[in-house]
Scaffold this active site. Structure first.
Site, PDB file in Angstrom:
ATOM      1  N   PRO A 139       0.756  -1.094  -0.066  1.00 26.10           N
ATOM      2  CA  PRO A 139       0.056   0.056   0.160  1.00 26.10           C
ATOM      3  C   PRO A 139       0.911   1.200   0.153  1.00 26.10           C
ATOM      4  CG  PRO A 139      -0.887  -1.560   1.876  1.00 26.10           C
ATOM      5  CD  PRO A 139       0.810  -2.137   1.160  1.00 26.10           C
ATOM      6  N   GLU A 140       0.640   2.089  -0.911  1.00 24.92           N
ATOM      7  CA  GLU A 140       1.283   3.496  -1.022  1.00 24.92           C
ATOM      8  C   GLU A 140       0.409   4.453  -0.662  1.00 24.92           C
ATOM      9  OE1 GLU A 140       3.310   3.727  -4.657  1.00 24.92           O
ATOM     10  OE2 GLU A 140       3.595   1.558  -4.818  1.00 24.92           O
ATOM     11  N   ARG A 148      14.336  -3.471  -6.978  1.00 21.67           N
ATOM     12  CA  ARG A 148      12.767  -3.676  -7.099  1.00 21.67           C
ATOM     13  C   ARG A 148      12.490  -3.719  -8.581  1.00 21.67           C
ATOM     14  NH1 ARG A 148      10.160  -1.072  -3.061  1.00 21.67           N
ATOM     15  NH2 ARG A 148       8.391  -2.228  -3.832  1.00 21.67           N
ATOM     16  N   LYS A 190       2.741   6.674   4.569  1.00 22.41           N
ATOM     17  CA  LYS A 190       2.113   5.294   4.454  1.00 22.41           C
ATOM     18  C   LYS A 190       1.665   5.051   6.060  1.00 22.41           C
ATOM     19  CE  LYS A 190       5.152   4.118   0.787  1.00 22.41           C
ATOM     20  NZ  LYS A 190       6.323   2.832   0.368  1.00 22.41           N
TER      21      LYS A 190
END
Ligand SMILES: [Zn+2]
Length: 267
Positions: free
Chosen positions: A2-3, A257, A54
């Site tokens: 979740p961002e 990433r 976040k």
């Protein structure tokens, strides 16, 4: 993970649903997913739900409260029967009204933390993080990028540079701004920096309008999927095509990433 748009979606929904509720009990089903003493939350009235980057902050009338971080796979879901007995439900907050808020997390990297002074906890997080993309000018952003020889995508993911941007929105924003993710941050020009900041704001706005990206584990506070996964520009599109020029996207790792880009549009 979740961002900003996902966490903000959850915040808005929780603000609607749990403000005014009184906590009757916190049930900890997995040690480590709750930090502090859950009994101290008993009889507390919830007055606000804040977000920074976040992080979520559930504020109690007494000045105490809870910090929540969803990390990789966390969810905060209100009143869904399935979570009552779900294997990965880690913490349950019971309300006097009879409703329950579930913290569910398969990987269990996320946590709920009891805070004696929630205002202070919030300030501490704020001091540790950079500004959110809506809070700085292009000149301030440029100065931050000029300070580092790291790849621009690494800089975007660094929460001390910008708060709230993660891998999904960093990939899509760089594509929208036509900047190569591997460019050194300190070679970005003022014009590119302006474009990049606008692109970040644009993808985050779109993420928020669609209630976030549910490509992986994320669901909102009602246990529903967001819609941004249907609008990914490049994120996750291995063997996919560039939405602008139609050429095959390149996939590689940047800073460990997953990263997707178009060598033509972002050359
Ligand atoms: Zn392209």
């Amino acid at each position: 993970m979740p961002e900003l748009p996902e966490v903000e979606t959850v915040r808005r929904q929780l603000a609607q649903e749990i403000v005014g509720e009184v906590v009757s009990l916190i049930e900890v089903r997995r040690e480590g997913c709750f930090v502090g003493n859950p009994d101290r939350a008993r009889t507390e009235r919830i007055t606000k739900v804040f977000r920074r980057g976040k992080y979520l902050f559930i504020v109690f009338q007494s000045g105490r409260g809870l910090t929540v971080h969803l990390k990789m796979t966390g969810r905060l879901v209100i009143e869904k029967d399935w979570y009552e007995t779900a294997l990965h439900t880690r913490v349950v907050m019971r309300m006097v009204s009879g409703r329950s808020l579930y913290f569910w997390d398969t990987r269990a990297f996320g946590y709920v933390k009891e805070e004696e002074e929630i205002e202070k906890a919030q300030e501490k997080v704020r001091a540790r993080l950079g500004p959110e993309p809506g809070e700085l000018t292009e000149i301030e952003f440029l100065r931050k990028l000029q300070k580092t020889g790291r790849k621009v995508k690494d800089a975007l993911l660094d929460q001390t540079v910008l708060a709230g941007v993660g891998n999904i929105y960093a990939n899509d924003a760089l594509h929208l701004a036509q900047i190569l993710p591997t460019r050194k941050a300190n070679t970005i020009t003022l014009g590119e920096c302006r474009k990049l900041l606008l692109a970040i704001r644009e993808v985050l706005k779109r993420g928020l309008e669609t209630n976030g990206a549910s490509d992986n584990s994320y669901l909102d506070a009602y246990g529903e999927k967001g819609g941004y996964q249907n609008e990914f520009r490049v994120y996750g599109k291995t063997k996919g095509e560039c939405p602008v020029c139609g050429l095959k996207l390149i996939y590689g790792k940047v800073g460990g990433r997953g990263t997707w880009w178009c060598t033509t549009c972002q050359g």
